[in-house]
Write a protein that holds these residues in place. Structure first.
Motif, PDB file in Angstrom:
ATOM      1  N   GLN A 151      -0.029  31.883  18.608  1.00 44.92           N
ATOM      2  CA  GLN A 151      -0.618  31.737  17.707  1.00 44.92           C
ATOM      3  C   GLN A 151      -2.632  31.863  18.119  1.00 44.92           C
ATOM      4  N   ALA A 152      -2.673  30.929  18.291  1.00 45.29           N
ATOM      5  CA  ALA A 152      -4.016  31.323  19.307  1.00 45.29           C
ATOM      6  C   ALA A 152      -4.204  32.394  19.479  1.00 45.29           C
ATOM      7  N   GLU A 153      -3.323  33.035  20.647  1.00 43.25           N
ATOM      8  CA  GLU A 153      -4.048  34.322  20.757  1.00 43.25           C
ATOM      9  C   GLU A 153      -3.804  35.126  19.387  1.00 43.25           C
ATOM     10  N   ALA A 154      -3.344  34.503  18.245  1.00 45.89           N
ATOM     11  CA  ALA A 154      -3.553  36.021  17.266  1.00 45.89           C
ATOM     12  C   ALA A 154      -4.455  35.582  15.755  1.00 45.89           C
ATOM     13  N   VAL A 155      -5.250  34.250  16.600  1.00 42.89           N
ATOM     14  CA  VAL A 155      -6.684  34.105  15.526  1.00 42.89           C
ATOM     15  C   VAL A 155      -7.458  35.409  16.345  1.00 42.89           C
ATOM     16  N   ARG A 156      -7.741  35.348  17.764  1.00 41.78           N
ATOM     17  CA  ARG A 156      -8.263  36.775  17.795  1.00 41.78           C
ATOM     18  C   ARG A 156      -7.692  37.411  17.745  1.00 41.78           C
ATOM     19  N   ASP A 157      -6.629  37.918  17.621  1.00 44.84           N
ATOM     20  CA  ASP A 157      -6.102  39.702  16.904  1.00 44.84           C
ATOM     21  C   ASP A 157      -6.916  39.664  15.398  1.00 44.84           C
ATOM     22  N   GLU A 461       3.640  26.755  26.240  1.00 42.03           N
ATOM     23  CA  GLU A 461       4.358  24.635  26.952  1.00 42.03           C
ATOM     24  C   GLU A 461       4.871  25.278  28.822  1.00 42.03           C
ATOM     25  N   THR A 462       5.067  26.007  29.008  1.00 43.41           N
ATOM     26  CA  THR A 462       4.544  26.093  30.433  1.00 43.41           C
ATOM     27  C   THR A 462       3.353  27.259  31.223  1.00 43.41           C
ATOM     28  N   THR A 463       2.446  26.675  31.141  1.00 43.60           N
ATOM     29  CA  THR A 463       1.160  27.825  31.104  1.00 43.60           C
ATOM     30  C   THR A 463       0.685  27.093  32.678  1.00 43.60           C
ATOM     31  N   VAL A 464      -0.434  27.774  33.672  1.00 47.49           N
ATOM     32  CA  VAL A 464      -0.820  27.583  34.005  1.00 47.49           C
ATOM     33  C   VAL A 464      -2.063  27.789  33.650  1.00 47.49           C
ATOM     34  N   GLU A 465      -3.354  27.041  34.356  1.00 49.95           N
ATOM     35  CA  GLU A 465      -4.711  27.208  33.884  1.00 49.95           C
ATOM     36  C   GLU A 465      -4.954  28.365  34.127  1.00 49.95           C
ATOM     37  N   ASP A 466      -5.030  29.657  34.639  1.00 47.50           N
ATOM     38  CA  ASP A 466      -5.908  30.370  34.741  1.00 47.50           C
ATOM     39  C   ASP A 466      -5.602  31.226  33.463  1.00 47.50           C
ATOM     40  N   ILE A 467      -4.246  31.175  33.297  1.00 45.27           N
ATOM     41  CA  ILE A 467      -4.185  32.116  32.131  1.00 45.27           C
ATOM     42  C   ILE A 467      -4.894  31.495  30.502  1.00 45.27           C
ATOM     43  N   LEU A 468      -4.572  30.026  31.034  1.00 42.80           N
ATOM     44  CA  LEU A 468      -5.754  29.741  29.555  1.00 42.80           C
ATOM     45  C   LEU A 468      -6.634  30.272  29.850  1.00 42.80           C
ATOM     46  N   GLN A 469      -7.534  30.331  30.810  1.00 46.76           N
ATOM     47  CA  GLN A 469      -8.936  30.689  31.164  1.00 46.76           C
ATOM     48  C   GLN A 469      -8.804  32.228  30.493  1.00 46.76           C
ATOM     49  N   GLN A 470      -8.134  32.858  31.047  1.00 45.58           N
ATOM     50  CA  GLN A 470      -8.139  34.268  30.470  1.00 45.58           C
ATOM     51  C   GLN A 470      -8.244  35.086  28.978  1.00 45.58           C
ATOM     52  N   ILE A 471      -6.874  34.125  28.492  1.00 46.51           N
ATOM     53  CA  ILE A 471      -7.436  34.387  27.573  1.00 46.51           C
ATOM     54  C   ILE A 471      -8.230  33.800  26.291  1.00 46.51           C
ATOM     55  N   PHE A 472      -8.742  32.442  26.498  1.00 51.60           N
ATOM     56  CA  PHE A 472      -9.569  31.771  25.648  1.00 51.60           C
ATOM     57  C   PHE A 472     -10.882  32.227  25.726  1.00 51.60           C
ATOM     58  N   SER A 473     -11.446  33.087  27.289  1.00 48.90           N
ATOM     59  CA  SER A 473     -12.668  33.525  27.749  1.00 48.90           C
ATOM     60  C   SER A 473     -12.628  34.515  26.883  1.00 48.90           C
ATOM     61  N   THR A 474     -11.595  35.656  26.390  1.00 41.72           N
ATOM     62  CA  THR A 474     -11.761  36.810  25.143  1.00 41.72           C
ATOM     63  C   THR A 474     -11.706  35.913  24.325  1.00 41.72           C
ATOM     64  N   PHE A 475     -12.496  35.278  23.180  1.00 37.87           N
ATOM     65  CA  PHE A 475     -13.104  35.201  22.106  1.00 37.87           C
ATOM     66  C   PHE A 475     -14.357  34.830  22.017  1.00 37.87           C
ATOM     67  N   CYS A 476     -14.351  35.195  21.245  1.00 40.67           N
ATOM     68  CA  CYS A 476     -15.786  34.599  20.659  1.00 40.67           C
ATOM     69  C   CYS A 476     -16.734  32.830  20.638  1.00 40.67           C
ATOM     70  N   ILE A 477     -17.557  32.859  21.357  1.00 38.00           N
ATOM     71  CA  ILE A 477     -18.406  31.166  21.011  1.00 38.00           C
ATOM     72  C   ILE A 477     -18.004  31.073  19.385  1.00 38.00           C
ATOM     73  N   GLY A 478     -18.009  30.056  19.515  1.00 35.43           N
ATOM     74  CA  GLY A 478     -17.519  29.337  17.665  1.00 35.43           C
ATOM     75  C   GLY A 478     -16.390  29.403  17.382  1.00 35.43           C
ATOM     76  N   LYS A 479     -15.551  30.233  18.280  1.00 33.22           N
ATOM     77  CA  LYS A 479     -14.243  30.073  17.357  1.00 33.22           C
ATOM     78  C   LYS A 479     -12.832  29.548  18.570  1.00 33.22           C
TER      79      LYS A 479
END
Ligand SMILES: Nc1nc2c(ncn2[C@@H]2O[C@H](COP(=O)(O)OP(=O)(O)O)[C@@H](O)[C@H]2O)c(=O)[nH]1
Ligand SMILES: [Mg+2]
Length: 479
Positions: A151-157, A461-479
């Motif tokens: 769902q979080a990825e869908a916010v970006r999409d 539910e099972t996520t390693v840190e670098d995947i999270l970093q990778q995903i959320f760094s593609t967002f813009c600031i404020g999202k």
């Protein structure tokens, strides 16, 4: 953690024991402007974290008694650190956990001047907040179990969607469609894992042979459903990334006219001197919700002129990148060696044969071998603009042959999700095979757990840190 306890833990799918992400410190309050840079009627600033309300309240004065009722907008002035009003603003307070981030959150709507918004943010920074990282509001929402990772990825999409169809698919994923499709598959694997693990740990409850077959049959069904999802990526990728189509044909067939007609403006140069389009022009159109990059290519033929030769090279380059080709033939002239020359290059692509200049008498007879390699054939007049919609429809059909567009099943649009599904299927199949071959149950169990982990990685539910970093760094600031 292994064995039964591990499976039991997964049964409840806890979202609160997630890995701590670098920079996520629940004690910190973050701030950022959430509206795009530039001028507008309003700008929105978000402040999230335990101190959100206090930091804003310190700088906020409203006429009457200032009571911070939950979700009730307050009108007042935002003051700088010296007590001078910066702007008249509207603030809204959301009490944790009922907010976007799951933390205390204040939204400040000020006038849409970048200077004003920046000064408000600076003031809040001075009082002790930290500037939010890209995607950090949504990251916090994920870490506080307000939404899962898909769902979080869908916010970006959704934010990045360019067409209505892209927005629809993203909105469905945000609303949880993909996660809901995966849920029963995960439950099924967990059920089977429990069954098998009980048998391993309490030897007297050994699984009967017919029950064993049933268990594997159920896992095969799970694998089939995953296969369907995996296949949906073909369309999902098209929806997400769009398609590339090249317009090819001999000089003067009417490629630039068709390009312009499809674009409905005069972007490309049209001339009656053969070989004037020396560079490939590209433009993106919205093909029923699929962004489609059209390339008008220079006439592909033997040329001596160097400049035109470069154009031909570029055309070949565009051709190689294309998902589909519009093969334009001038129907007022016989199909000649030049047409053949182009056909030999395009025949291996999904192809729409466009018979141009239907406003004039036809002279052309399309050879059977040519007709056979083209998925569709349409007569048009690029000049008069007739039947251009049929070209669009045919092109769409060539790239999405099964009219899958209208199907209501969940679509995989992300390569990350596709990889997870591939991994899950590999483990499922390996597990089923080793179970059948009579290996010690520890082996299939290992694979089934890995399959479950891979599916759970999609929703986070099972996520390693670098995947999270990778995903959320593609967002813009404020999202
Ligand atoms: N009558 C008629 N002329 C056309 C049509 N499409 C293109 N032309 C003419 O054919 C010539 C070549 O067109 P152009 O688009 O530049 O061809 P290109 O070399 O393939 O890009 C120009 O004189 C156009 O006006 C059409 O549908 N009908
Ligand atoms: Mg041209």
């Amino acid at each position: 953690m292994k064995g039964l306890a591990y499976t039991a833990a997964l049964l409840s799918f806890p979202t609160n024991n997630l890995p701590a992400v670098v920079n996520y410190n629940q004690g910190e309050t973050i701030v950022a402007t959430s509206t795009p840079p530039g001028r507008g009627a309003i700008a929105l600033i978000r402040v999230s974290g335990p101190e959100a309300k206090n930091l804003v309240a310190k700088q906020f004065r409203s006429g009457g008694r200032c009571d911070w009722a939950v979700r009730r907008p307050l009108l007042g002035h935002f003051l700088d650190t010296d007590g001078n009003p910066l702007d008249q603003v509207l603030t809204t307070f959301f009490l944790a956990p009922a907010s976007y981030t799951g933390e205390d959150l204040v939204e400040i709507s000020c006038h849409g001047s970048p200077v004003v918004a920046r000064r408000i943010v600076e003031t809040i920074l001075k009082s002790g907040a930290r500037l939010a990282e890209p995607g950090e509001f949504t990251l916090r929402a994920f870490l506080n179990a307000k939404m899962d990772l898909a769902q979080a990825e869908a916010v970006r999409d959704l934010i990045e969607s360019q067409t209505g169809f892209q927005a629809k698919v993203a909105a469905e994923q945000l609303e949880g469609k993909l996660s809901r499709t995966l849920e029963p598959l995960k439950k099924e694997i967990v059920r089977i894992l429990c069954h098998m693990e009980t048998a391993v740990e309490f030897v007297e409850d050994d699984v009967k042979p017919e029950a064993r077959e049933q268990l594997m049959g159920s896992l095969e069904k799970v694998d089939q459903q995953l296969e369907k999802l995996e296949e949906s990526f073909r369309l999902g990728r098209i929806v997400q990334e769009g398609i590339k189509a090249a317009i090819a044909g001999k000089p003067n067939a009417g490629k630039s006219s068709l390009f312009n007609g499809l674009l409905r403006d005069d972007r490309a140069i049209v001339t009656d001197v053969p070989g004037t389009t020396r560079d490939a022009l590209t433009e993106t159109i919205d093909l029923e919700g699929i962004p489609t990059r059209l390339a008008d290519t220079a006439g592909i033929r033997e040329v001596k002129d160097r400049v035109e030769h470069l154009g031909v090279q570029k055309s070949l380059q565009y051709l190689r990148e294309s998902d589909a080709v519009l093969f334009v033939v001038d129907r007022t002239r016989p199909f000649d060696e030049e047409d053949y020359c182009v056909w030999r290059l395009v025949q291996e692509y999904p192809c729409v044969l466009v018979l141009n200049k239907e406003d004039l008498p036809s002279q052309v007879k399309i050879p059977q071998e040519v007709e056979q390699t083209c998925a569709a054939s349409v007569s048009v007049s690029a000049l008069k603009g007739t039947h251009l919609d049929d070209v669009k429809k045919a092109l769409l059909k060539v790239v999405t042959p099964d009219r899958e567009l209208e199907k209501e099943d969940a679509l995989i649009t992300s390569i990350r999700h596709k990889r997870c599904i591939e991994v899950a299927r590999n483990h499922l199949q390996a597990g089923i095979a080793s179970y059948h071959s009579g290996m010690s149950e520890e082996f299939p169990l290992y694979d089934f757990r890995k399959a479950l982990d891979a599916i759970a990685e999609i929703t986070g539910e099972t996520t390693v840190e670098d995947i999270l970093q990778q995903i959320f760094s593609t967002f813009c600031i404020g999202k």
